[in-house]
Write a protein that holds these residues in place. Structure first.
Motif, PDB file in Angstrom:
ATOM      1  N   LEU A  95      31.167  25.901   9.710  1.00 31.52           N
ATOM      2  CA  LEU A  95      31.399  24.479   9.505  1.00 31.52           C
ATOM      3  C   LEU A  95      30.151  23.807   8.940  1.00 31.52           C
ATOM      4  O   LEU A  95      29.030  24.205   9.276  1.00 31.52           O
ATOM      5  CB  LEU A  95      31.805  23.805  10.819  1.00 31.52           C
ATOM      6  CG  LEU A  95      33.073  24.341  11.483  1.00 31.52           C
ATOM      7  CD1 LEU A  95      33.419  23.509  12.705  1.00 31.52           C
ATOM      8  CD2 LEU A  95      34.240  24.369  10.504  1.00 31.52           C
ATOM      9  N   VAL A 101      33.979  29.002  13.311  1.00 36.42           N
ATOM     10  CA  VAL A 101      35.318  29.002  13.908  1.00 36.42           C
ATOM     11  C   VAL A 101      36.106  30.184  13.355  1.00 36.42           C
ATOM     12  O   VAL A 101      35.899  30.615  12.227  1.00 36.42           O
ATOM     13  CB  VAL A 101      36.084  27.688  13.631  1.00 36.42           C
ATOM     14  CG1 VAL A 101      35.434  26.514  14.311  1.00 36.42           C
ATOM     15  CG2 VAL A 101      36.250  27.445  12.145  1.00 36.42           C
ATOM     16  N   SER A 103      40.135  31.119  12.868  1.00 37.77           N
ATOM     17  CA  SER A 103      41.451  30.477  12.852  1.00 37.77           C
ATOM     18  C   SER A 103      42.556  31.516  12.753  1.00 37.77           C
ATOM     19  O   SER A 103      42.396  32.547  12.087  1.00 37.77           O
ATOM     20  CB  SER A 103      41.584  29.527  11.658  1.00 37.77           C
ATOM     21  OG  SER A 103      40.597  28.529  11.696  1.00 37.77           O
ATOM     22  N   GLN A 117      42.300  27.342  16.388  1.00 41.74           N
ATOM     23  CA  GLN A 117      40.906  27.597  16.046  1.00 41.74           C
ATOM     24  C   GLN A 117      40.122  27.817  17.328  1.00 41.74           C
ATOM     25  O   GLN A 117      40.330  27.115  18.317  1.00 41.74           O
ATOM     26  CB  GLN A 117      40.287  26.421  15.287  1.00 41.74           C
ATOM     27  CG  GLN A 117      40.794  26.257  13.877  1.00 41.74           C
ATOM     28  CD  GLN A 117      40.036  25.172  13.132  1.00 41.74           C
ATOM     29  OE1 GLN A 117      39.361  24.352  13.728  1.00 41.74           O
ATOM     30  NE2 GLN A 117      40.159  25.171  11.829  1.00 41.74           N
ATOM     31  N   GLY A 119      35.954  28.400  18.460  1.00 43.01           N
ATOM     32  CA  GLY A 119      34.630  28.331  17.861  1.00 43.01           C
ATOM     33  C   GLY A 119      33.524  27.954  18.817  1.00 43.01           C
ATOM     34  O   GLY A 119      33.763  27.558  19.960  1.00 43.01           O
ATOM     35  N   GLU A 123      33.010  19.833  19.534  1.00 50.19           N
ATOM     36  CA  GLU A 123      34.341  19.260  19.328  1.00 50.19           C
ATOM     37  C   GLU A 123      34.318  18.293  18.147  1.00 50.19           C
ATOM     38  O   GLU A 123      35.245  18.277  17.328  1.00 50.19           O
ATOM     39  CB  GLU A 123      34.797  18.533  20.596  1.00 50.19           C
ATOM     40  CG  GLU A 123      36.192  17.927  20.472  1.00 50.19           C
ATOM     41  CD  GLU A 123      36.612  17.202  21.729  1.00 50.19           C
ATOM     42  OE1 GLU A 123      37.771  17.373  22.124  1.00 50.19           O
ATOM     43  OE2 GLU A 123      35.778  16.469  22.309  1.00 50.19           O
ATOM     44  N   MET A 126      34.389  20.190  14.847  1.00 52.07           N
ATOM     45  CA  MET A 126      35.705  20.772  14.575  1.00 52.07           C
ATOM     46  C   MET A 126      36.703  19.700  14.157  1.00 52.07           C
ATOM     47  O   MET A 126      37.488  19.893  13.236  1.00 52.07           O
ATOM     48  CB  MET A 126      36.195  21.556  15.786  1.00 52.07           C
ATOM     49  CG  MET A 126      35.378  22.816  16.044  1.00 52.07           C
ATOM     50  SD  MET A 126      35.838  23.713  17.557  1.00 52.07           S
ATOM     51  CE  MET A 126      37.368  24.527  17.036  1.00 52.07           C
ATOM     52  N   GLU A 130      38.501  19.067  10.426  1.00 58.60           N
ATOM     53  CA  GLU A 130      39.965  19.009  10.343  1.00 58.60           C
ATOM     54  C   GLU A 130      40.467  17.746   9.665  1.00 58.60           C
ATOM     55  O   GLU A 130      41.384  17.794   8.853  1.00 58.60           O
ATOM     56  CB  GLU A 130      40.555  19.120  11.755  1.00 58.60           C
ATOM     57  CG  GLU A 130      42.057  19.236  11.796  1.00 58.60           C
ATOM     58  CD  GLU A 130      42.577  20.476  11.108  1.00 58.60           C
ATOM     59  OE1 GLU A 130      43.635  20.378  10.457  1.00 58.60           O
ATOM     60  OE2 GLU A 130      41.944  21.534  11.196  1.00 58.60           O
ATOM     61  N   THR A 162      42.483  19.606  21.623  1.00 61.63           N
ATOM     62  CA  THR A 162      41.235  20.345  21.801  1.00 61.63           C
ATOM     63  C   THR A 162      40.981  20.595  23.281  1.00 61.63           C
ATOM     64  O   THR A 162      41.421  19.826  24.142  1.00 61.63           O
ATOM     65  CB  THR A 162      40.028  19.580  21.224  1.00 61.63           C
ATOM     66  OG1 THR A 162      39.857  18.354  21.954  1.00 61.63           O
ATOM     67  CG2 THR A 162      40.203  19.283  19.741  1.00 61.63           C
ATOM     68  N   ARG A 169      35.136  26.342  22.290  1.00 67.63           N
ATOM     69  CA  ARG A 169      36.039  25.249  21.950  1.00 67.63           C
ATOM     70  C   ARG A 169      37.292  25.801  21.275  1.00 67.63           C
ATOM     71  O   ARG A 169      37.210  26.748  20.489  1.00 67.63           O
ATOM     72  CB  ARG A 169      35.374  24.260  20.992  1.00 67.63           C
ATOM     73  CG  ARG A 169      34.870  22.997  21.628  1.00 67.63           C
ATOM     74  CD  ARG A 169      33.676  23.194  22.498  1.00 67.63           C
ATOM     75  NE  ARG A 169      32.535  23.731  21.757  1.00 67.63           N
ATOM     76  CZ  ARG A 169      31.502  24.334  22.321  1.00 67.63           C
ATOM     77  NH1 ARG A 169      31.462  24.495  23.625  1.00 67.63           N
ATOM     78  NH2 ARG A 169      30.500  24.778  21.608  1.00 67.63           N
TER      79      ARG A 169
END
Length: 198
Positions: A95, A101, A103, A117, A119, A123, A126, A130, A162, A169
């Motif tokens: 990221l 992550v 997926s 996902q 990772g 949070e 992520m 997204e 999440t 996570r």
């Protein structure tokens, strides 16, 4: 000697009216719709977009996660999804805000898509990856078999859930129903743990 009638001549463009043009467009539209209907490439779905599972690749999620686990920086869980669910993708990404992550994408029997996902990113990172820039509205907590998830509003009206399990996570999103989300959430938390090589 009798004279033969001459074949009808095409009228000049100046003689064509708006009614003639609209009629030609209607005929063309009917031909296109008929061809699309016969080929099966067009369907009507009043409840939203669906995916035909038979036209997508199938991925062996346990095998792919087992392949990725040794080089991972966090443990991976293998979700035991119900019979009839099909996996169509597994990948790993870094990221922009830090962290990695993994997926896995799944199709439910009725053609709805969900993505899980896992990772070591935050949070916030992520969620940002997204939904992009802008605020993310939390809808509140969701309890699945004693595990607390936080629900958010995602892009295109698709929810995002999440949670954190043993320092990892997890993020769920997609076009599935709440029951589908609960099914995948439970399967992810209960999944077999694949430890990385450290």
């Amino acid at each position: 000697m009798s004279s033969q009638p001459s074949p009808p001549a095409k009228p000049p463009r100046s003689a064509l009216t708006m009614r003639d043009m609209v009629g030609a467009l209607v005929v063309l539209a009917l031909v296109v719709l008929g061809a699309a209907g016969l080929s099966g490439s067009c369907t009507f779905a009043p409840t939203g977009p669906t995916v035909d599972p038979s036209r997508l690749p199938v991925v062996d999620v346990p095998a792919e996660l087992t392949r990725l686990a040794p080089d991972s920086t966090f443990p991976l869980r293998v979700p035991a999804v119900p019979e009839g669910w099909r996996a169509n993708a597994v990948d790993r990404a870094s990221l922009p805000e830090g962290g990695r992550v993994v997926s896995a994408g799944f199709l439910t029997p009725d053609g709805r898509y969900l993505r899980l996902q896992q990772g070591d990113a935050t949070e916030e990172a992520m969620l940002h990856a997204e939904v992009g820039d802008g605020p993310v509205a939390a809808r509140g907590p969701v309890d699945v078999d004693g595990q607390r998830w936080v629900a958010y509003d995602g892009r295109r009206g698709e929810p995002i859930w999440t949670t954190e399990v043993d320092g990892v996570r997890m993020l769920l999103t997609g076009s599935g129903s709440e029951a589908d989300f609960r099914t995948l959430a439970g399967a992810a938390v209960r999944g077999e743990v694949l430890a990385p090589n450290r």
